[in-house]
Design an enzyme around this catalytic site. Structure first.
Site, PDB file in Angstrom:
ATOM      1  N   GLU A   1     -17.971   9.299  -5.444  1.00 54.45           N
ATOM      2  CA  GLU A   1     -17.604   8.522  -5.661  1.00 54.45           C
ATOM      3  C   GLU A   1     -18.175   7.516  -7.378  1.00 54.45           C
ATOM      4  O   GLU A   1     -17.383   7.624  -7.922  1.00 54.45           O
ATOM      5  CB  GLU A   1     -17.993   7.357  -4.916  1.00 54.45           C
ATOM      6  CG  GLU A   1     -18.217   6.923  -3.394  1.00 54.45           C
ATOM      7  CD  GLU A   1     -16.651   6.168  -3.020  1.00 54.45           C
ATOM      8  OE1 GLU A   1     -15.298   5.431  -4.369  1.00 54.45           O
ATOM      9  OE2 GLU A   1     -15.678   6.345  -2.272  1.00 54.45           O
TER      10      GLU A   1
ATOM     11  N   ARG B   1     -17.782 -19.685   9.018  1.00 51.73           N
ATOM     12  CA  ARG B   1     -16.896 -19.399   8.287  1.00 51.73           C
ATOM     13  C   ARG B   1     -17.415 -19.519   6.932  1.00 51.73           C
ATOM     14  O   ARG B   1     -16.898 -19.604   6.265  1.00 51.73           O
ATOM     15  CB  ARG B   1     -16.030 -21.190   8.047  1.00 51.73           C
ATOM     16  CG  ARG B   1     -14.989 -21.383   8.704  1.00 51.73           C
ATOM     17  CD  ARG B   1     -14.362 -22.193   9.364  1.00 51.73           C
ATOM     18  NE  ARG B   1     -13.871 -22.310  10.384  1.00 51.73           N
ATOM     19  CZ  ARG B   1     -13.998 -23.514  11.414  1.00 51.73           C
ATOM     20  NH1 ARG B   1     -14.779 -24.253  11.115  1.00 51.73           N
ATOM     21  NH2 ARG B   1     -13.556 -23.770  12.484  1.00 51.73           N
TER      22      ARG B   1
ATOM     23  N   HIS C   1      -8.666   9.134   3.735  1.00 51.16           N
ATOM     24  CA  HIS C   1      -8.865   8.375   4.276  1.00 51.16           C
ATOM     25  C   HIS C   1      -7.950   9.066   5.875  1.00 51.16           C
ATOM     26  O   HIS C   1      -8.368   9.221   6.803  1.00 51.16           O
ATOM     27  CB  HIS C   1      -8.062   7.198   4.172  1.00 51.16           C
ATOM     28  CG  HIS C   1      -9.062   5.960   3.611  1.00 51.16           C
ATOM     29  ND1 HIS C   1      -8.231   5.065   3.020  1.00 51.16           N
ATOM     30  CD2 HIS C   1     -10.272   5.581   3.601  1.00 51.16           C
ATOM     31  CE1 HIS C   1      -9.471   4.366   2.517  1.00 51.16           C
ATOM     32  NE2 HIS C   1     -10.694   4.088   2.663  1.00 51.16           N
TER      33      HIS C   1
END
Lengths: 365, 365
Positions: free
Chosen positions: B189, B125, B256
């Site tokens: 980018e 976790r 995408h």
């Protein structure tokens, strides 16, 4: 709340705060859903045992709030709490083109709750979810605190996230269909809150054990509320398990070793915890923290609740191997939750020889 | 910092704040690691391309800070950004008995960074992790902002978490071994930050494109710093992607779709984004938000950076199908990041017919 007998336990975690509602007939009570996110889609995640009993009732309620109410039914049991099963949830969500506003409803026991919560934490990096726990164990424990996870072949709950639900709906009516063995397993976690935090509650449990085992609604409601309150208090102080929160794992280090060692599913989680509490109480006594009468009292209550007080036979090396992968371990050192005087828990390591003595003293021959 | 030429970009996210360090020779610079968590174990996650070049150098540095420095080498490429590969990280951690203090180091490009970050978010976790991005794309973009994920057969980055690193170490020396095609993909980018936020930066990029493509260290350092600053500003305002943060996805809805439609790995992510920016700029023009000269300017710069300006041939229904699973979609409606005047982005839906026109106008025949 439209139903005045519904109990509410607020969980205060800042902007991740939510309420636990406890009462009869919650699934049919529109007011119990007030304020939850609405969105085009909702997905009910359940299992093959619970879905036939309650999924239709929940789906009808949600149909008034969402355009589509989808369902996915997982195989039942801890043995299926793995990535492959979790992926069925993602397949259902993506197959139906569900967006990041979709609300997930976890309808089932701790396994369904943990997996649905983890799916909600991960799907598109986080969608809202609501816990609808169908077992006593899940109602008192695994639906509170935001721990979500799946198992890995090398350890229980090793892959997961801290992720809070929008609400927890504990419908007491669902406990009517719970098998006796699972009711007892849930009582293990109820009993736990006594020795670690509240000896008056332990007195109350001892006095009301017959009512609890007879599924008296008022007794169950109080037991669930008090358990959730104590857990909420602990989790509110330590959401990410830096230290204090670990006391909720009383009995769990031994218990997890039993569950893993016997193969997930052979022992119920609550059964492992119950037996683990007896061992951890004895370890506390051998460390000089409580007296023998305290250990005997815990053992007597665990047995009266229909839970095991004897550990299964396992080679001692196997015990240590299993306990060392516990998430509380640090640098290979096992740390145990012990009772540091009645009603107060602490975490500490213990000599291997002493731990082995405890295990031997409580292993059936 | 011992090296005075190292640049530092602080990312202010309250108790999840961290620094991005940008400079030459960082892997060998002990000061660049000061203040990072120490613990018994560290795990370097890398891939088959980057590990032989840099893993040894990083391992030697970490050996002064951790008792054990473990390594796991993943297969290279977007095609392996899935749960099966991620599980290799969990297998390595659990197989070696690593506890919840273990520090993960992501040594590689965006795929390694996304997967290592997600593994760190989920292992027990949550364990700490450090990004050591080895590509320009990862240095300017995927190592900033806390987005971690793996792909699902039905969609890119569908399973993941928001999880922040402890630090990002951008060692410019690692760019010396980067293939030209990947350098260009990273520039996509960098270019993105001009039209969405800073036209003066766009001027600077146009003026320094030859230096950037010749891998001039000072030019690269400035480009990375400015990109990270803009991204940090946006992410600081909207960590969980409620709204504003989505502008960072300029070019990504079309991009995408191209990546997924062609099969992950055929087009690099930066190539899809580059082409997607040209389409999104054109869409902005057709919506009356920018003029044709602006579109031509973006297209010219993209081409000069060695990046594609023509989309691949795909049936139009396939385009829409792929774009509808985008995480920005809501209730089945695709939402595009458009340029709402030079240097300013906005998110909005667009008529299908107009979108189809844009795609047709930029598809190679």
């Amino acid at each position: 709340m439209s139903n005045p007998s519904t109990l509410r336990v607020p969980i205060d975690l800042g902007d991740r705060s939510y309420d636990i509602l406890i009462g009869s007939g919650l699934l049919a009570d529109a007011a119990a859903f007030d304020g939850l996110p609405t969105s085009a889609d909702a997905l009910i995640v359940s299992n093959t045992v619970v879905a036939p009993l309650y999924a239709q009732r929940l789906a009808e309620r949600l149909a008034t709030r969402h355009r589509r109410v989808l369902q996915v039914v997982l195989p039942d049991g801890e043995a299926h709490k793995d990535w492959q099963t979790l992926n069925q949830v993602f397949d259902a969500l993506l197959g139906a083109g569900c967006d990041r506003k979709t609300v997930l409803y976890a309808l089932g026991g701790g396994v369904v709750g943990d997996m649905t919560g983890f799916a909600a934490a991960c799907y598109m990096r986080g969608v809202p979810f609501v816990q609808v726990p169908s077992t006593l164990l899940a109602q008192v424990d695994s639906s509170v605190g935001g721990k979500t996870a799946v198992n890995h072949p090398l350890g229980k709950n090793m892959i997961g996230a801290f992720y809070q639900p929008q609400r927890v709906l504990c419908d007491l009516d669902m406990l009517d269909t719970l098998p006796d063995r699972e009711l007892s397993a849930g009582l293990a976690e109820v009993i736990k809150y006594g020795p670690i935090a509240d000896m008056a509650f332990l007195d109350w449990i001892e006095a009301h054990l017959p009512a609890l085992m007879a599924r008296d609604k008022a007794a169950l409601a109080h037991a669930i509320r008090r358990s959730c309150e104590i857990k909420a208090w602990v989790v509110g102080l330590d959401e990410r398990e830096g230290g204090l929160r670990a006391i909720l794992n009383f009995g769990h280090t031994f218990g997890h070793a039993i569950e893993a060692g016997m193969g997930y599913g052979a022992w119920l989680h609550g059964e492992g915890v119950a037996c683990g509490m007896v061992l951890a109480a004895d370890l506390s006594a051998r460390l000089g923290l409580v007296d023998a009468a305290f250990v005997a009292r815990i053992e007597r209550l665990v047995a009266a609740a229909g839970l095991p007080v004897q550990a299964p036979a396992m080679p001692i090396e196997r015990w240590f191997e299993l306990m060392r992968v516990d998430k509380k371990a640090e640098g290979g050192e096992i740390r145990f939750v012990v009772i540091d005087g009645p009603g107060k828990a602490a975490m500490r390591p213990a000599p291997d020889a002493l731990v082995a003595e405890v295990i031997a003293a409580h292993t059936a021959r």
